[in-house]
Design an enzyme around this catalytic site. Structure first.
Site, PDB file in Angstrom:
ATOM      1  N   TYR A  76       0.807  -1.220   0.000  1.00  0.00           N
ATOM      2  CA  TYR A  76       0.000   0.000   0.000  1.00  0.00           C
ATOM      3  C   TYR A  76       0.844   1.276   0.000  1.00  0.00           C
ATOM      4  CZ  TYR A  76      -3.740  -3.173   1.538  1.00  0.00           C
ATOM      5  OH  TYR A  76      -4.654  -4.198   1.621  1.00  0.00           O
ATOM      6  N   HIS A  86      -3.999   6.589  -1.496  1.00  0.00           N
ATOM      7  CA  HIS A  86      -4.585   6.627  -0.159  1.00  0.00           C
ATOM      8  C   HIS A  86      -3.520   6.809   0.929  1.00  0.00           C
ATOM      9  CE1 HIS A  86      -8.478   6.498   1.549  1.00  0.00           C
ATOM     10  NE2 HIS A  86      -8.537   5.254   1.943  1.00  0.00           N
ATOM     11  N   TYR A 134      -5.271  -0.272   9.692  1.00  0.00           N
ATOM     12  CA  TYR A 134      -5.744   0.168   8.380  1.00  0.00           C
ATOM     13  C   TYR A 134      -6.493   1.500   8.492  1.00  0.00           C
ATOM     14  CZ  TYR A 134      -4.253  -4.268   6.485  1.00  0.00           C
ATOM     15  OH  TYR A 134      -3.475  -5.323   6.091  1.00  0.00           O
ATOM     16  N   ASN A 173      -9.447   2.619   7.950  1.00  0.00           N
ATOM     17  CA  ASN A 173     -10.754   2.768   8.597  1.00  0.00           C
ATOM     18  C   ASN A 173     -10.724   2.487  10.092  1.00  0.00           C
ATOM     19  OD1 ASN A 173     -10.397   0.023   8.441  1.00  0.00           O
ATOM     20  ND2 ASN A 173     -12.333  -0.415   7.401  1.00  0.00           N
ATOM     21  N   ASP A 218      -5.371  12.059   2.125  1.00  0.00           N
ATOM     22  CA  ASP A 218      -5.706  12.236   0.715  1.00  0.00           C
ATOM     23  C   ASP A 218      -7.126  12.776   0.598  1.00  0.00           C
ATOM     24  OD1 ASP A 218      -6.362   9.513   1.768  1.00  0.00           O
ATOM     25  OD2 ASP A 218      -7.414   9.352  -0.153  1.00  0.00           O
ATOM     26  N   ASN A 262     -12.945   7.407   5.106  1.00  0.00           N
ATOM     27  CA  ASN A 262     -13.100   6.500   6.232  1.00  0.00           C
ATOM     28  C   ASN A 262     -12.130   6.786   7.377  1.00  0.00           C
ATOM     29  OD1 ASN A 262     -15.220   5.036   5.092  1.00  0.00           O
ATOM     30  ND2 ASN A 262     -13.828   3.647   4.028  1.00  0.00           N
TER      31      ASN A 262
END
Length: 209
Positions: A33, A38, A85, A87, A112, A133
Site C-alpha cells: 500500500y 490513499h 488500516y 478505517n 488524501d 473512512n
C-alpha cells in the site's frame, strides 16, 4: 538535583508540552500500500520526519512515532503513522492524544482528498468527513470533528472507475513526477500551521499562484 533545578526543569517540560503538536499521516500498513494514493498522508509524515532528522520507532500506542523540534527552541512535532488500516485510524489517534496529554486543537491529520484536484493542498479545521473512512473514524474516536486537516488533493478517478479502487492504486506515471513536490508542499503546510497558525497558512496555500 536541587529544588531550584527541579523547578527550572519542570518549567522547561511544561513549555515544551504547551508547544507540542501531534501530526498523523493516514494510510494503510504494508509495502503493497505504501505508494497508493490513499497513503499520501503517510508520505507527508515521512517527509516531515526526514526534515527533522527523526526516525519512526515502535510506540506504546498502536503507531510508529518520530519526534523532533521544528528548530531549536521551536515547536515539537510528534509525527505518527497508525499501525492499523485506514478505517481504524481513530483508536491510535485517540491513544496518542491521551499518551501525550494533548487536546484535539493540537492535532493535525494529513490525508488524501478526492474532492481536491491532484497536486493541490488545502487546509481546514472541522467540517464533515466527506466519505473519507480515516477522517470519519478519527472524528468518532476522539468525539470531535474540529481538528485541523491538511488535505492533499488526489483528484477524482477517470471515467467510471470506482473511487475505492482509485485510491488503492499507485499514482499514475504522469502524476509520479509531481508527487515529490506535492508531498513537500503538504509538509510545508503542516509547518506553517504550527509556526504561524491556520489562518496565515490558509492565506499562503489557498492564494492563487
Amino acid at each position: 538535583m536541587g529544588l531550584l533545578d527541579r523547578l527550572r526543569s519542570r518549567r522547561k517540560d511544561d513549555a515544551v508540552s504547551e508547544n507540542t503538536w501531534l501530526v498523523v499521516g493516514l494510510g494503510n500498513p504494508g509495502a503493497q500500500y505504501a505508494a497508493n494514493r490513499h497513503n499520501v498522508g503517510q508520505m507527508v509524515a515521512d517527509e516531515l520526519a526526514s526534515r527533522l532528522g527523526a526516525t519512526f520507532k515502535t510506540h506504546k500506542t498502536p503507531s510508529r512515532v518520530a519526534e523532533g523540534f521544528l528548530h531549536p527552541g521551536g515547536p515539537k512535532l510528534v509525527i505518527a503513522k497508525p499501525n492499523g488500516y485506514m478505517n481504524t485510524s481513530g483508536g491510535p489517534v485517540s491513544a496518542l492524544l491521551k499518551y501525550y496529554s494533548l487536546p484535539v486543537d493540537r492535532l493535525i491529520i494529513v490525508h488524501d482528498e478526492l474532492d481536491i484536484p491532484f497536486d493541490t493542498v488545502r487546509l481546514k479545521q472541522g467540517g464533515g468527513h466527506g466519505g473519507h473512512n480515516g477522517v470519519r473514524d478519527v472524528s468518532k474516536a476522539t468525539d470531535a470533528g474540529d481538528f485541523t486537516r491538511v488535505r492533499v488533493g488526489i483528484g477524482r478517478p477517470p471515467g467510471r472507475q470506482d473511487s475505492a479502487d482509485f485510491v488503492l492504486k499507485d499514482f499514475s506515471a504522469t502524476e509520479k513526477a509531481s508527487v515529490p513536490n506535492l508531498v513537500s508542499d503538504a509538509a510545508d503546510a503542516v509547518e506553517a500551521i504550527v509556526e504561524h497558525g491556520l489562518v496565515a497558512a490558509q492565506q499562503r496555500f489557498h492564494s492563487p499562484a
